[in-house]
Design an enzyme around this catalytic site. Structure first.
Site, PDB file in Angstrom:
ATOM      1  N   ASP A   1      55.126  20.485  36.350  1.00 51.74           N
ATOM      2  CA  ASP A   1      54.527  20.320  35.028  1.00 51.74           C
ATOM      3  C   ASP A   1      54.929  18.944  34.517  1.00 51.74           C
ATOM      4  O   ASP A   1      56.098  18.543  34.654  1.00 51.74           O
ATOM      5  CB  ASP A   1      55.008  21.409  34.067  1.00 51.74           C
TER       6      ASP A   1
ATOM      7  N   CYS B   1      39.555  31.494  25.949  1.00 51.08           N
ATOM      8  CA  CYS B   1      38.620  31.966  26.979  1.00 51.08           C
ATOM      9  C   CYS B   1      37.212  32.180  26.442  1.00 51.08           C
ATOM     10  O   CYS B   1      36.304  31.394  26.708  1.00 51.08           O
ATOM     11  CB  CYS B   1      39.144  33.267  27.602  1.00 51.08           C
TER      12      CYS B   1
ATOM     13  N   LYS C   1      34.683  35.285  37.279  1.00 50.88           N
ATOM     14  CA  LYS C   1      35.568  35.002  36.152  1.00 50.88           C
ATOM     15  C   LYS C   1      34.788  34.589  34.907  1.00 50.88           C
ATOM     16  O   LYS C   1      35.042  35.083  33.804  1.00 50.88           O
ATOM     17  CB  LYS C   1      36.557  33.905  36.535  1.00 50.88           C
TER      18      LYS C   1
END
Length: 457
Positions: free
Chosen positions: A57, A290, A236
């Site tokens: 990260d 989302c 998805k």
């Protein structure tokens, strides 16, 4: 006689039993790129399964926190203890250098943000940067797994092309699969470990096989292999599109409540007793990272027109304004100018029990109300700060020290069950309450209550 170390799953010469042993014994190093709210739980489950994970990260604070055995992701049951144990056992190490991780790993798992721009175009810049980093360390037999949600065709056409262009390898020398995360905040470990089957689709049969083998070790509910990576990407995205369109239907029906003169929520509940009907609940808007974004992964990149998706987005985006309009109707009836009103918003996160505010309806409700001149206040037990909102933050206990003209239940957290509604007052006249989630029973109070989808109580 020495035993040859198994260092790959894709295009391996060993049988699958040996590959599974190598994976779970830590012989095959795994890199997970992105250690955010979904990435750290994923890296942790990979680490508890394999014992050999390096997480990457680019945020130094994130890496330092994890290196110290601590957890920056809040309110994920079991995650803090798991991270501490994994770091102590050296099963999970971390770095700020994705290229260092790429050089060490044989399996590369990408779970980074894929937002949209202000013009609603998919923004894949972070994914592109990570893929380029992976390519610098890509070796024959490596497998790259994309978990973050992307527009269909991204894995094969964009990621695959970039890996080939930035490495010395051709297609067939490395594996590539799309295996979408199907995870919700507040239950990440449960979901990753197997609340639902894992969907797997590779750019070739061997990629699908290799990814299937890995996720069969991780996911207790098993794996659903599909035809290819693009199909897996569509699965998805379609999950999110279904919910957005369904909520759009519910919200549009809710706007008919007053004219029909019925409790639309009751009608929906009873309609859903028929097995072919499953209308979702209406509310003051749709938030999160989302559902409000995934429609644009289909609307924008492709030429085929998508009027249903666009209409659902427009309906759901209109609900914060609808909520404010109900406030305005109440104020107008009492000849109270909006600029003279005091409005309290309860619940600023996009759903109960999480601290995520991405696209929360409360953002727009606060902004619209403030632009109209109202004094806007907000309470949310999940949030330590509310700088993103155009309002004044209050603690739960402070709502009894002030008077309000209206209260809007935007997101119902469990803490709100303890509100003493008789002690929430208005200095002059009835308190107006807009129940955006149909979660309040204020029949024993003198407050004037309007429920979205239910009308006036």
């Amino acid at each position: 006689m020495s035993t040859k170390l198994i260092d790959r799953i894709y295009d391996s010469d060993h049988d699958e039993a040996a590959q599974r042993d190598a994976l779970t014994n830590g012989e095959i190093p795994v890199a997970v790129y992105g250690l955010g709210k979904m990435g750290l739980p994923l890296a942790s489950v990979y680490a508890e399964t394999t014992g050999n994970v390096i997480g990457a990260d680019i945020d130094p604070e994130v890496v330092e926190t994890i290196s110290n055995g601590s957890c920056h992701v809040k309110r994920e049951p079991g995650l803090e203890t798991l991270v501490s144990d994994l770091v102590a056992d050296d099963a999970l190490t971390v770095t700020t250098e994705p290229r260092d991780a790429a050089a060490q790993a044989s399996v590369h798992v990408v779970i980074v943000p894929t937002p949209i721009t202000d013009d609603h175009e998919p923004d894949l810049a972070i994914l592109d940067a990570v893929v380029e980093d992976i390519a610098t360390g890509l070796s024959a037999g490596d497998l790259v797994v994309i978990e973050c949600t992307v527009p269909p065709q991204t894995t094969e056409q964009r990621v695959g092309a970039a890996l080939k262009a930035n490495s010395a390898l051709e297609h067939g020398e490395f594996g590539l699969a799309f295996c979408p995360e199907r995870t919700s905040s507040g239950r990440a470990l449960e979901d990753i470990r197997g609340a639902y089957p894992k969907v797997v689709g590779g750019i070739d049969d061997e990629s699908t096989r290799a990814a299937t083998l890995i996720y069969e070790e991780i996911n207790a509910e098993g794996v659903l292999p599909v035809s290819d990576a693009t199909t897996a990407e569509a699965v998805k995205v379609f999950e999110g599109l279904y919910r957005d369109v369904n909520i759009g239907l519910a919200n549009e029906l809710a706007t008919l409540t007053d004219e029909l003169g019925i409790d639309v929520n009751e009608a929906i509940e009873v309609a859903n007793t028929q097995p072919f009907c499953n209308i979702h609940d209406p509310g003051p808007g749709v938030g999160g990272h989302c559902i409000p974004f995934y429609p644009y992964f289909v609307i924008k990149p492709f030429e085929t027109e998508t009027p249903l998706l666009e209409t659902a987005r427009a309906v759901n985006d209109s609900m914060p304004q609808f909520t404010v309009n109900k406030l305005r109707e109440e104020f107008d009836a009492e000849r109270l100018a909006f600029e003279d009103a005091s409005v309290l918003l309860l619940g600023l996160t996009y759903r109960p029990g999480v601290e995520e505010i991405r696209a929360s309806p409360a953002l727009d409700i606060a902004s619209i109300s403030s632009d109209l001149g109202a004094d806007v206040y907000g309470v949310d037990p999940m949030l330590d700060e509310t700088d993103a909102f155009d309002l004044t933050r209050l603690d739960h206990s402070e709502i009894y020290d002030r008077s309000f003209d209206a209260v809007v239940m935007v997101t119902h957290h469990d803490d709100f069950d303890t509100i003493r509604w008789d002690d929430v007052s208005r200095s002059d006249g009835q308190l107006v309450v807009i129940d955006g989630r149909d979660t309040l029973d204020l029949s024993d109070t003198d407050h004037r209550v309007y429920t979205i989808g239910g009308g006036y109580v």
